[in-house]
Structure formats: C-alpha cells, structure tokens
Design an enzyme around this catalytic site. Sequence first.
Site, PDB file in Angstrom:
ATOM      1  N   ARG A  90      36.502  34.360  45.508  1.00 46.57           N
ATOM      2  CA  ARG A  90      37.148  34.058  44.233  1.00 46.57           C
ATOM      3  C   ARG A  90      37.450  32.560  44.103  1.00 46.57           C
ATOM      4  NH1 ARG A  90      42.873  36.870  42.282  1.00 46.57           N
ATOM      5  NH2 ARG A  90      43.220  35.510  40.499  1.00 46.57           N
ATOM      6  N   ASN A 144      37.736  44.592  39.069  1.00 47.55           N
ATOM      7  CA  ASN A 144      37.353  43.660  38.007  1.00 47.55           C
ATOM      8  C   ASN A 144      35.952  43.121  38.208  1.00 47.55           C
ATOM      9  OD1 ASN A 144      39.420  43.462  36.132  1.00 47.55           O
ATOM     10  ND2 ASN A 144      40.682  42.181  37.474  1.00 47.55           N
ATOM     11  N   CYS A 165      42.735  48.893  33.126  1.00 48.88           N
ATOM     12  CA  CYS A 165      43.417  47.614  33.317  1.00 48.88           C
ATOM     13  C   CYS A 165      44.855  47.813  32.863  1.00 48.88           C
ATOM     14  CB  CYS A 165      42.747  46.546  32.458  1.00 48.88           C
ATOM     15  SG  CYS A 165      43.719  45.021  32.337  1.00 48.88           S
ATOM     16  N   HIS A 195      40.355  42.276  28.944  1.00 52.45           N
ATOM     17  CA  HIS A 195      40.852  40.907  28.958  1.00 52.45           C
ATOM     18  C   HIS A 195      40.424  40.136  27.703  1.00 52.45           C
ATOM     19  CE1 HIS A 195      41.673  40.849  33.588  1.00 52.45           C
ATOM     20  NE2 HIS A 195      42.259  41.857  32.964  1.00 52.45           N
ATOM     21  N   TYR A 239      44.847  36.963  28.293  1.00 46.57           N
ATOM     22  CA  TYR A 239      43.627  36.268  28.719  1.00 46.57           C
ATOM     23  C   TYR A 239      42.977  35.489  27.564  1.00 46.57           C
ATOM     24  CZ  TYR A 239      43.807  38.377  33.318  1.00 46.57           C
ATOM     25  OH  TYR A 239      44.199  38.732  34.583  1.00 46.57           O
TER      26      TYR A 239
HETATM   27  C1  G6P Z   1      46.563  41.549  35.667  1.00 48.35           C
HETATM   28  C2  G6P Z   1      45.143  41.802  35.258  1.00 48.35           C
HETATM   29  C3  G6P Z   1      44.336  42.297  36.430  1.00 48.35           C
HETATM   30  C4  G6P Z   1      44.449  41.319  37.593  1.00 48.35           C
HETATM   31  C5  G6P Z   1      45.906  41.184  37.956  1.00 48.35           C
HETATM   32  C6  G6P Z   1      46.163  40.274  39.146  1.00 48.35           C
HETATM   33  O1  G6P Z   1      47.204  42.761  35.924  1.00 48.35           O
HETATM   34  O2  G6P Z   1      45.056  42.736  34.220  1.00 48.35           O
HETATM   35  O3  G6P Z   1      43.005  42.478  36.038  1.00 48.35           O
HETATM   36  O4  G6P Z   1      43.717  41.781  38.697  1.00 48.35           O
HETATM   37  O5  G6P Z   1      46.620  40.723  36.831  1.00 48.35           O
HETATM   38  O6  G6P Z   1      45.798  38.964  38.927  1.00 48.35           O
HETATM   39  P1  G6P Z   1      45.986  37.908  40.117  1.00 48.35           P
HETATM   40  O7  G6P Z   1      45.577  36.611  39.550  1.00 48.35           O
HETATM   41  O8  G6P Z   1      47.423  37.988  40.506  1.00 48.35           O
HETATM   42  O9  G6P Z   1      45.090  38.378  41.241  1.00 48.35           O
HETATM   43 MN    MN Z   2      43.006  43.548  34.139  1.00 48.94          MN
END
Ligand code: G6P
Ligand code: MN
Length: 416
Positions: A90, A144, A165, A195, A239
């Site tokens: 990532r 995701n 989600c 998103h 988002y």
């Molecule tokens: C939100 C989004 C998720 C994402 C999560 C964690 O809940 O809807 O899709 O995985 O945040 O994001 P982060 O940046 O903390 O990994």
């Molecule tokens: Mn999400």
Amino acid sequence: MKITIIGAGSSYTPEVLERLNGMREELPVTDITLMDINEERLNIVSGFCGRYAKHMGLNVNFACTTKLSEALPGTDFVIVQIRVGGNAARINDEKIPLSFGLVGQETTGAGGFMKALRTIPAMLEIAHAVEEYCPDAWIINYTNPTGIVAEAVNKYSNAKIAGLCAGGFNGRNWTAMGLNVDADSVRYDLAGLNHLNFAYNITVKGKPLTEEQFRTIAAYRGEQDAEMCIKLGALPSPYLQYYYHKSKRVKELQEKEMCRAEEVLSVEKEVYRDYADPACETKPASIEKRGGGGYSEIALGVISAIYNDKDTWITVNVPNRGTFSWLPDDAVIETACMVNASGIRPINAGPVPKAVRGLICAVKNYEQLAVEAAVTGSVETAELALLAHPLVGEWELVKGMLPKLLEANRQWLKNF
Ligand code: G6P
Ligand code: MN
C-alpha cells in the site's frame, strides 16, 4: 452454522467476534474457521480470538488453516478481508501517484487501480474455490476496492457476493447523530460507486427532511463541505474529497511525513504485540488507534438478513440491473438494497442530483477497464483504464507512471 473468515490474520477479525457475541440469539454460529496465508499473523489473531471468545462466554469451535480447500467445505458464509501485499504494498499505491502530483490513496485514483490489479486475481481464486467447496455460501466481502472486486467476482464466477463498505451507512449515521434521531428510522437513496457515493432523498420515519434539517446534517458531516452539499442536494462519501478538493488534498498528502500505510503499519505493530500477549483477553486499547472498523455491523447485518430471511435495508455493492438507466446493467453500484433469504436487491432510487452523474459514469468506465486489465494482464487496457480515470486522464502521466506502478507490484501481477 459455519462462518469462514479469509484473511483472518487481519487486526479487524476480533470486531467480528464482538458483534457475533451480541447477536448470539439471531446468529447461532457453531463453527468459525480462520484462514490466512500468513501463518504468523493467523496464529497471533486466532490465539487472541480463542481467549476473547472465552472471556465473552461465546461458545464456538475455532479451526485454523492456511488452505482454502480445508477452510471452505461446510461453510454457510465466507467473510473475505484480504490485503494482497499487505500494508507494505500500500505504501507504493500512495507514494508513486503522489510523486507524479496525483492523489495517492489506497482505493481512489491510480493507487486504487494498483490495489485492484493485485487483488482481483486473488479474489477470483477464492470465488472459484467457493464454487467448488461451498457453492451455496455467500461471500461477504470487504476487501478493497470492494466495488471493483464485486464487479470482477460477479462477472467471472458464479459465486454469490455481497460487496460491503462501512461507509454505505455514513448518510444514516450523519442523519442520526446530526438530528439526534434513531438510526433505524433513517432511509435514503444512494447513487454511485464504492467510495464514490451520494446519499439523497433522505427521510426520517418516512418524512422527508426539511431544508433546515438537511443543512444541520450537512454541517454535521463537515463544515468545509456544508455549502457544497446543500448545492449538490446530496451528502457525498468522504472519499469525494479527493475529487472536490483535489489540489488541496494532494498538497497535504505530499507534505505529510508518513503516508497512511506507514501510519497503519506502525499502529499494527502495537496491536499485534497486544494480541500476542497471553494475558490479553479483551480488545486492547491499541485497536482503537487503528480506526476504520465498524464494518461488522453491515457484514453481520447482511448475514442475519439472509440467514433469518428478515427484510433488512442495507447499502451493498451489487450489479446495477436497471436501477440507474444511464449505467450498464452489469456495472456494480453501491446502493440501498433490500436483503433477505432470496438475496440482495437494489431498491428503486429517485433521479440523481444534477451534478453527479458524469463523475459516476466516468469512474465506472475506469473501473470496468480496471477489471478487464486485471483479468487479461493487458498493458494496453491498463493504460486505457488510467486514461479514463478522472484523477489521472493525461497520456504523459499514464506513460510515465504505469511502468513504475507495474514494476513495484511485479510479484503480485501474474497475469501481466
Ligand atoms: C473506511 C473505509 C474502508 C477502509 C477503512 C480503513 O472504513 O470505508 O474501506 O478500509 O476506512 O482505512 P485506513 O486508511 O484506516 O486503512
Ligand atoms: Mn470502504
């Protein structure tokens, strides 16, 4: 009733147990199989899950495995929460686009594209294993990019998938908290993609909001966007900041010392250290720092609605099939659905707010090309996907960035 969790070495797994414990009566789960290809994390999380379940008095049989062929037989619901390449991969998703002056985010823009290319082949492998070992089971996915993943699984397998989600309930939560009303009394139309969604036509106990109530919620959602929400006539997913405040967000992301993936890696170190402690038998304080949870409400809500054949209003990523006439039928959309034993059906939605349709269509165009690129391994299709993406969309950027993205992900891109 048996649930299998794939990617169970994730720090989020205990949240599922916590919610299951609260739903004991309606979800009589007898067996939970934890599967992960990372044995070390699997052992840590399963060890903690055993202690945590015992502490809560939740009586289930746990099994652990690193193989789909052992995990899936006899399963009713397959929760999937994998992260191909982990948070280490990532880092590239976030940093490479930023180095070209573009949004660097794990699900949005070029970063989300790379995550899709890594994830789709792994998800299709899981979907085909589900077809083989437990064809009646539902895949409950929040891997995701969940909308793109759902589109690939729907197109290229016969497995049943609910693409989830936690953000689908944002509109509900903002309304409930902003107006101090019961969350269950809130309904709305949801148009768009994961998103990239817009909540509109909001009602509380069936009554449309007054203008003043909408203003209150818009302000509750975030001061900086309140005026924009009122003009849009909708509450966008957070988002959408990467589109509607693009230049500002890129600058802020470039100035940050650590990217989000690096922050998460550092918090996770603490979380796994705590989970590994044999004295730790309740959720440690460190998990609060992780953030991003809350998905188990939707995941177990879908499972309960299907298992108990109980009509439930939930937002899910499902094929469009005529819900929005201006999108292809096979395009997966994130929308409000009625869920029960017969499956997950999108609810008819009213006309979308004036200014959102073009963006949704453009990003869906990109998403469909991304799925095709992941499945075929075609560099040409990958180029077209990025060219179609409103956050990339320039040929010089595509030609400069794509080779770097592909190179950084070589080990996960067997189709290329
Ligand atoms: C939100 C989004 C998720 C994402 C999560 C964690 O809940 O809807 O899709 O995985 O945040 O994001 P982060 O940046 O903390 O990994
Ligand atoms: Mn999400």
